[in-house]
Design an enzyme around this catalytic site. Structure first.
Site, PDB file in Angstrom:
ATOM      1  N   ILE A 668      40.299  45.070  43.439  1.00  0.00           N
ATOM      2  CA  ILE A 668      40.994  43.948  42.802  1.00  0.00           C
ATOM      3  C   ILE A 668      41.622  44.473  41.512  1.00  0.00           C
ATOM      4  O   ILE A 668      40.922  44.904  40.589  1.00  0.00           O
ATOM      5  CB  ILE A 668      40.017  42.788  42.528  1.00  0.00           C
ATOM      6  CG1 ILE A 668      39.465  42.218  43.846  1.00  0.00           C
ATOM      7  CG2 ILE A 668      40.713  41.678  41.721  1.00  0.00           C
ATOM      8  CD1 ILE A 668      40.493  41.651  44.805  1.00  0.00           C
ATOM      9  N   ASN A 670      43.638  42.911  39.200  1.00  0.00           N
ATOM     10  CA  ASN A 670      43.545  42.023  38.046  1.00  0.00           C
ATOM     11  C   ASN A 670      42.719  40.802  38.461  1.00  0.00           C
ATOM     12  O   ASN A 670      43.200  39.948  39.202  1.00  0.00           O
ATOM     13  CB  ASN A 670      44.950  41.609  37.589  1.00  0.00           C
ATOM     14  CG  ASN A 670      44.917  40.673  36.383  1.00  0.00           C
ATOM     15  OD1 ASN A 670      43.993  39.872  36.222  1.00  0.00           O
ATOM     16  ND2 ASN A 670      45.930  40.766  35.541  1.00  0.00           N
ATOM     17  N   PRO A 671      41.474  40.733  38.016  1.00  0.00           N
ATOM     18  CA  PRO A 671      40.582  39.654  38.479  1.00  0.00           C
ATOM     19  C   PRO A 671      41.098  38.256  38.139  1.00  0.00           C
ATOM     20  O   PRO A 671      40.798  37.303  38.854  1.00  0.00           O
ATOM     21  CB  PRO A 671      39.278  39.920  37.723  1.00  0.00           C
ATOM     22  CG  PRO A 671      39.364  41.304  37.207  1.00  0.00           C
ATOM     23  CD  PRO A 671      40.823  41.657  37.087  1.00  0.00           C
ATOM     24  N   THR A 673      44.481  37.168  37.832  1.00  0.00           N
ATOM     25  CA  THR A 673      45.578  36.732  38.711  1.00  0.00           C
ATOM     26  C   THR A 673      45.110  36.692  40.170  1.00  0.00           C
ATOM     27  O   THR A 673      45.539  35.827  40.936  1.00  0.00           O
ATOM     28  CB  THR A 673      46.801  37.645  38.545  1.00  0.00           C
ATOM     29  OG1 THR A 673      46.406  39.011  38.700  1.00  0.00           O
ATOM     30  CG2 THR A 673      47.434  37.472  37.175  1.00  0.00           C
ATOM     31  N   GLN A 677      45.160  33.602  42.955  1.00  0.00           N
ATOM     32  CA  GLN A 677      45.692  33.683  44.317  1.00  0.00           C
ATOM     33  C   GLN A 677      44.672  33.154  45.325  1.00  0.00           C
ATOM     34  O   GLN A 677      45.007  32.392  46.223  1.00  0.00           O
ATOM     35  CB  GLN A 677      46.061  35.130  44.658  1.00  0.00           C
ATOM     36  CG  GLN A 677      47.316  35.622  43.950  1.00  0.00           C
ATOM     37  CD  GLN A 677      48.548  34.899  44.456  1.00  0.00           C
ATOM     38  OE1 GLN A 677      48.956  35.051  45.593  1.00  0.00           O
ATOM     39  NE2 GLN A 677      49.116  34.071  43.611  1.00  0.00           N
ATOM     40  N   GLY A 740      46.148  43.144  50.114  1.00  0.00           N
ATOM     41  CA  GLY A 740      46.770  41.956  49.524  1.00  0.00           C
ATOM     42  C   GLY A 740      45.813  40.800  49.324  1.00  0.00           C
ATOM     43  O   GLY A 740      44.784  40.706  49.987  1.00  0.00           O
ATOM     44  N   VAL A 741      46.160  39.930  48.392  1.00  0.00           N
ATOM     45  CA  VAL A 741      45.317  38.763  48.141  1.00  0.00           C
ATOM     46  C   VAL A 741      46.091  37.443  48.244  1.00  0.00           C
ATOM     47  O   VAL A 741      45.535  36.384  48.015  1.00  0.00           O
ATOM     48  CB  VAL A 741      44.642  38.840  46.747  1.00  0.00           C
ATOM     49  CG1 VAL A 741      43.720  40.051  46.669  1.00  0.00           C
ATOM     50  CG2 VAL A 741      45.664  38.880  45.619  1.00  0.00           C
ATOM     51  N   GLY A 742      47.366  37.504  48.620  1.00  0.00           N
ATOM     52  CA  GLY A 742      48.201  36.304  48.550  1.00  0.00           C
ATOM     53  C   GLY A 742      47.914  35.265  49.612  1.00  0.00           C
ATOM     54  O   GLY A 742      48.005  34.077  49.367  1.00  0.00           O
ATOM     55  N   GLU A 743      47.598  35.716  50.807  1.00  0.00           N
ATOM     56  CA  GLU A 743      47.539  34.766  51.915  1.00  0.00           C
ATOM     57  C   GLU A 743      46.137  34.485  52.424  1.00  0.00           C
ATOM     58  O   GLU A 743      45.870  33.445  53.011  1.00  0.00           O
ATOM     59  CB  GLU A 743      48.440  35.258  53.057  1.00  0.00           C
ATOM     60  CG  GLU A 743      49.897  35.058  52.693  1.00  0.00           C
ATOM     61  CD  GLU A 743      50.854  35.850  53.569  1.00  0.00           C
ATOM     62  OE1 GLU A 743      51.325  35.287  54.545  1.00  0.00           O
ATOM     63  OE2 GLU A 743      51.132  37.016  53.252  1.00  0.00           O
TER      64      GLU A 743
END
Ligand code: MOS
Length: 777
Positions: A668, A670-671, A673, A677, A740-743
């Site tokens: 990770i 930036n914990p 941001t 997400q 990724g962490v967006g979805e």
């Protein structure tokens, strides 16, 4: 020791064995056989710090300029008129009254619109990003209910809106297919996704299902969803000669420039698209008809044009997630191991579209199964083209899959977490590839402790007053992708300031912040010494903010540029430098300069290298290797989603009282941001579970609730405190160790809620959204 523990140990051992082998093959590299990324191991520095968004202050001060906020001299405002039939022709079109209305400069229809090519459809070529490939105001034909048929330009938005209301259209109606049953009756076709068939079979799953000791075989349905980013789709455009300037709200500026160029028959470098701030994207902010119409009208009027879709306009012309009907059947042995896993069904699509909701994607890699049968079939309707929406496929696919697993666990009297862990695969079940990194069990174990999973009771066993309380769990999963992101450029000035240039995007998720952290660590600079420039099609790169792959794509491009920079600096450093004779692999960026990795005392600052070489700056640009890592490893993120609901026994009202997401998404960066997400995804998942539903009138093909008054999304009162946690175990085969962490946050949520509702009430809802009428029925 129980059979379960044995099985778990065996699975663990196998996973470790595969991991060790993979690591031996390519130690710490994100490219097979490639070089190691030192940042995967870096434990100190900017990466991993919860740094606030760098663009936060300008947004809070109202100084961030969004697409519809660029005031241009002589600008006209646009309003659209939409079709009210699904298919046919324009019989009569009366624009005279509108043209004579106050402030009106132009009414554009098929009669006077410039000749334009259809939008190049998404995924049909490298930079194609059109949501459909229909003609745009080129003739009198109509393809969907909601298609824009006229555009008014006026001196003010109010004048444009008023004039648009004065346009009268009569239709010659053609027969259309707007009902799912009618579309299916005409026959379905196999779906494809990114050029691959959405079909997979191993063994005879039907036979294995019939022979299995335990079986579930259920149908789950999910409705259409419409895109509802806070910022409405908007564009401000102007032409200078044959050069088109576009202020857009975009997840893909380079793709936009190329695709708009294609529509207007001009080179992509004649189209300059910028998108510095975006109020949410989620897959919906690509190229739709509004950008094309605004540019066409601007050309016709010879003046700049602003077109901001109304909320209704977004529903009419921007596609969303399509409807799905999914069968999940699981046959299990007495110990819970899956002998058959079947996930098939049908989705609706228009004829001018590329995205069948690929709901089998999560099932391809989530569980080991003796036999498997996966299939997405497509039924064709005359409707607005659907498109990508946060975790297309996984968001609704996990609802069906993870609900069915819960049903099986209930039938078998096994804890649903244990049932899942018994079916952990030791290699990718459909490709046979080793996993790059897979910590599903850790995500579940750690999450279960934090959530207090042990306190769970039997279905319908807990209540407080008239509130029934239950908990549920489901697996979240989303793949690691890295699309070819093109080049990045680094400009290093003698004072040690570095500027990173790449046509990437920050739609509010913190891209610029995280990438500044990464670049600063890589270069050995302070955050203030790095500027990350993005959101401009004239910058190098072809990055798309989609598929949760932007971080990896940018990371790989910046790594390539960094290596080119170091090579150049070592050349400039020359023989008088303590770094003389070293190559790029032997040094690392640290404390404002380069240092030998095996002898950090041997170092020279960037300022020293540049001043000795009498250079004010060094500029490099480089392109990363193709994303071969996904061909060598099965790369997926996972999460364990825990939900507690309270269901009112009298009214059927569902309240989510607690939610915990325990994620395994690699390193990770930036914990702060990343947590946003995850939380944002979960909140969108709560909407999917309980509220979101595009009301599509199957008689007319018209969307009947095109507003946030009638299309419900979660508001603050609907959202409990959401806890998120993560393994933070770096993936050795991705840039920076990150996936990724967006979805992923939206995946698994629908099932976690549905499973909790079952645990609270004993009622199994297999049709989203879970509204109170279904619980009272
Ligand atoms: Mo996302 S649906 O890839 O923006």
């Amino acid at each position: 020791m129980s059979i379960l523990d044995d099985a778990k140990q065996a699975v663990q051992g196998a996973v470790q064995g595969v991991m060790q082998k993979a690591i031996q093959l390519a130690p710490d590299s994100f490219m097979p056989g490639g070089r190691s990324d030192p940042l995967i191991r870096a434990q100190h520095g900017h990466i991993g710090k919860p740094i606030s968004r760098l663009d936060g202050p300008v947004k809070v001060r109202g100084e961030a300029t969004y697409a519809a906020e660029f005031p241009l001299d002589g600008m006209l405002y646009a309003a659209l008129v939409f079709s009210t039939i699904a298919k046919g022709r324009i019989a009569t079109l009366d624009t005279a009254t509108a043209e004579a209305a106050p402030g009106v400069a132009l009414v554009m229809t098929y009669r006077n619109a410039p000749r334009m090519a259809p939008m190049p459809l998404f995924m049909t070529s490298e930079k194609a990003c059109g949501g459909n490939d229909l003609p745009i105001m080129q003739d009198d034909r109509i393809y969907w209910n909601g298609e824009p048929l006229a555009l008014v330009l006026a001196d003010s938005q109010e004048q444009a809106d008023h004039a648009a209301s004065l346009i009268h259209i009569a239709y010659d109606v053609d027969p259309s297919v707007t009902a799912m049953a009618a579309a299916k009756a005409k026959g379905t076709e196999p779906g494809t996704f990114m050029g691959q068939p959405l079909k997979f079979a191993s063994g005879d799953a039907g036979k294995a299902l019939a022979a299995a000791v335990h079986q579930v075989d259920r149908t789950y349905t999910t409705p259409r969803h419409s895109h509802n980013a806070i910022e409405l789709h908007a564009v401000t455009v102007t032409w200078t000669g044959d050069t088109l300037r576009v202020h857009d709200a975009s997840q893909m500026v380079a793709h936009m420039a190329w695709s708009l160029g294609h529509v207007f028959g001009i080179d992509e470098d004649k189209v300059h698209v910028t998108s510095p701030f975006v109020g949410g994207g989620f897959g919906g902010k690509g190229l739709w008809q509004h950008q094309v119409l605004a540019a066409a009208a601007s050309k016709l009027a010879g003046r700049p044009v602003r077109l901001m879709l109304t909320r209704e306009g977004v529903y009419r012309i921007v596609g969303g997630r399509t409807v799905t009907e999914q069968r999940v059947a699981i046959g299990a042995a007495a110990d819970g191991r899956f002998e058959a896993l079947i996930h098939t069904g049908t989705v609706a699509m228009s004829h001018h579209n590329v995205l069948p909701e690929p709901f089998i994607l999560p099932t391809r890699s989530a569980y080991a199964a003796g036999t498997m049968a996966l299939d997405v079939e497509v039924a064709y309707l005359d409707m607005v083209a659907n498109t990508f929406m946060r975790a297309p496929g996984e968001a609704v696919g996990t609802f069906a899959l993870e609900s069915a697993i819960d049903e099986l666990a209930v039938d078998m009297g096994i804890d649903p977490i244990e049932l899942r862990l018994r079916n952990e695969p030791d290699k990718d079940p459909t490709t046979g590839a080793p996993f790059s990194s897979r910590e599903v069990e850790k995500a579940y174990r750690d999450g279960a402790v934090r959530f207090g999973w042990d306190a769970r009771g039997a279905p319908g066993s807990r209540c407080e007053g008239e509130w029934l309380i239950g908990t549920g769990v489901a697996t979240a999963t989303y793949p690691y992708y890295r699309m070819p992101g093109g080049a990045a450029r680094i400009t290093l000035a003698r004072d040690g300031h570095a500027t990173i240039d790449i046509a990437a995007h920050d739609m509010g998720m913190g891209t610029a912040t995280a990438q500044t952290q990464v670049a600063a660590d890589r270069l050995g600079l302070a955050m203030e010494q790095v500027t990350f420039r993005y959101g401009d099609s004239t910058l190098p790169g072809t990055v798309m903010a989609g598929g949760s792959q932007q971080t990896a794509a940018i990371g790989a491009s910046v790594m390539a540029a960094y290596r080119a920079l170091v090579t150049e600096l070592l050349k400039l450093a020359g023989n008088d430098s303590p770094l003389a004779g070293l190559d790029a692999d032997a040094v690392v960026g640290v404390d404002g300069g380069l240092a030998r990795i095996d002898d950090p005392a041997a170092r020279e600052s960037y300022a020293s290298i540049l001043s000795r070489a009498q250079r004010d700056e060094v500029v490099v640009e480089a392109t990363p290797p193709a994303p071969l890592e996904t061909m060598h490893w099965s790369m997926h993120s996972h999460g364990a989603m825990f939900c507690e609901v309270r269901v009112n026994a009298v009214t059927g009202e569902v309240r989510v009282s607690r939610f915990l997401g325990s994620f395994d998404c690699g390193r990770i960066l930036n914990p702060k941001t990343a947590a946003s997400q995850f939380r944002g995804g979960i909140i969108m998942g709560l909407g999917l579970a309980l509220m979101e539903e595009t009301q599509f009138d199957e008689r007319s093909g018209r969307i009947m609730n095109p507003s946030l008054a009638e299309y419900h999304v979660p508001v603050h009162m609907d959202v409990p405190d959401i806890e998120v946690m993560w393994t933070d175990i770096p993936d050795p085969h991705t840039p920076m160790g990150a996936r990724g962490v967006g979805e992923i946050g939206i995946t698994g949520v629908g099932a976690a809620v549905a499973n909790a509702v079952f645990n609270a009430t004993g009622k199994r809802i297999r049709d989203l959204p879970i509204t109170l009428d279904k619980l009272l029925a």
